[in-house]
Design a protein around this motif. Structure first.
Motif, PDB file in Angstrom:
ATOM      1  N   ASP A 211     -18.809  65.720 -15.250  1.00 24.78           N
ATOM      2  CA  ASP A 211     -18.742  65.374 -13.836  1.00 24.78           C
ATOM      3  C   ASP A 211     -20.080  64.851 -13.331  1.00 24.78           C
ATOM      4  O   ASP A 211     -21.134  65.361 -13.701  1.00 24.78           O
ATOM      5  CB  ASP A 211     -18.339  66.636 -13.057  1.00 24.78           C
ATOM      6  N   LEU A 212     -20.032  63.863 -12.462  1.00 26.50           N
ATOM      7  CA  LEU A 212     -21.206  63.314 -11.795  1.00 26.50           C
ATOM      8  C   LEU A 212     -21.144  63.678 -10.325  1.00 26.50           C
ATOM      9  O   LEU A 212     -20.119  63.466  -9.669  1.00 26.50           O
ATOM     10  CB  LEU A 212     -21.234  61.783 -11.956  1.00 26.50           C
ATOM     11  N   ARG A 213     -22.235  64.230  -9.819  1.00 19.66           N
ATOM     12  CA  ARG A 213     -22.333  64.557  -8.391  1.00 19.66           C
ATOM     13  C   ARG A 213     -23.568  63.872  -7.814  1.00 19.66           C
ATOM     14  O   ARG A 213     -24.629  63.875  -8.425  1.00 19.66           O
ATOM     15  CB  ARG A 213     -22.439  66.055  -8.182  1.00 19.66           C
ATOM     16  N   TYR A 214     -23.362  63.310  -6.633  1.00 14.99           N
ATOM     17  CA  TYR A 214     -24.451  62.675  -5.916  1.00 14.99           C
ATOM     18  C   TYR A 214     -25.014  63.681  -4.920  1.00 14.99           C
ATOM     19  O   TYR A 214     -24.260  64.368  -4.248  1.00 14.99           O
ATOM     20  CB  TYR A 214     -23.954  61.443  -5.148  1.00 14.99           C
ATOM     21  N   SER A 215     -26.327  63.757  -4.825  1.00 13.03           N
ATOM     22  CA  SER A 215     -26.959  64.672  -3.875  1.00 13.03           C
ATOM     23  C   SER A 215     -26.692  64.187  -2.452  1.00 13.03           C
ATOM     24  O   SER A 215     -26.888  63.013  -2.132  1.00 13.03           O
ATOM     25  CB  SER A 215     -28.470  64.729  -4.124  1.00 13.03           C
ATOM     26  N   GLN A 216     -26.224  65.104  -1.606  1.00 13.64           N
ATOM     27  CA  GLN A 216     -25.986  64.762  -0.200  1.00 13.64           C
ATOM     28  C   GLN A 216     -27.303  64.609   0.564  1.00 13.64           C
ATOM     29  O   GLN A 216     -27.396  63.830   1.495  1.00 13.64           O
ATOM     30  CB  GLN A 216     -25.136  65.849   0.469  1.00 13.64           C
ATOM     31  N   SER A 217     -28.319  65.343   0.136  1.00 19.48           N
ATOM     32  CA  SER A 217     -29.592  65.331   0.860  1.00 19.48           C
ATOM     33  C   SER A 217     -30.592  64.325   0.301  1.00 19.48           C
ATOM     34  O   SER A 217     -31.581  64.012   0.960  1.00 19.48           O
ATOM     35  CB  SER A 217     -30.223  66.727   0.839  1.00 19.48           C
TER      36      SER A 217
ATOM     37  N   GLN B 255     -23.933  53.678  -6.646  1.00 23.08           N
ATOM     38  CA  GLN B 255     -22.981  54.760  -6.876  1.00 23.08           C
ATOM     39  C   GLN B 255     -21.661  54.236  -7.426  1.00 23.08           C
ATOM     40  O   GLN B 255     -20.809  55.012  -7.808  1.00 23.08           O
ATOM     41  CB  GLN B 255     -22.753  55.561  -5.598  1.00 23.08           C
ATOM     42  N   THR B 256     -21.509  52.941  -7.483  1.00 23.08           N
ATOM     43  CA  THR B 256     -20.275  52.363  -8.021  1.00 23.08           C
ATOM     44  C   THR B 256     -20.509  51.826  -9.432  1.00 23.08           C
ATOM     45  O   THR B 256     -19.788  50.955  -9.881  1.00 23.08           O
ATOM     46  CB  THR B 256     -19.762  51.235  -7.110  1.00 23.08           C
TER      47      THR B 256
END
Length: 111
Positions: free
Chosen positions: A49-55, A27-28
């Motif tokens: 924008d980039l979003r990481y899935s929480q699930s 993620q870095t």
């Protein structure tokens, strides 16, 4: 007499890239973030924008918002989008799914 502000339908274009990994991605990843920053500087780009899935740590969603469909379509041929895809492949993306569309919203006009 109608005192409510006049409204106008506004349209923004978007593109969405869903990325899946078999191996947990970093993620870095500086290269991916740099590519997204360069994409956000293209003419007509409102946001990238980039979003990481929480699930699901093996899934990312990248969304670009554009002032017009023409700007969105032009960015597909840019060097910046090619760099982004190369970075995703280097991060071992196993599946990259792309979609696009239009968002309509109302905007108040000054009287």
């Amino acid at each position: 007499m109608n005192d409510s502000p006049e409204k106008r339908q506004m349209s923004e274009s978007y593109n969405q890239i869903r990325v899946h990994f078999h191996v947990c991605p970093s993620q870095t990843c500086v290269e991916v973030h740099d590519a997204l920053e360069r994409l956000a500087l293209l003419p007509g780009c409102v946001d990238y924008d980039l979003r990481y899935s929480q699930s699901n740590i093996f899934q990312w969603t990248i969304t670009g918002v554009w002032s017009h469909a023409e700007n969105r379509n032009r960015h597909y041929c840019s060097e910046q989008i090619q760099v982004l895809f190369r970075c995703l492949i280097l991060q071992r993306a196993s599946l990259i799914c792309c979609s696009e569309g239009e968002m309509l919203h109302s905007k108040d006009l000054d009287a």
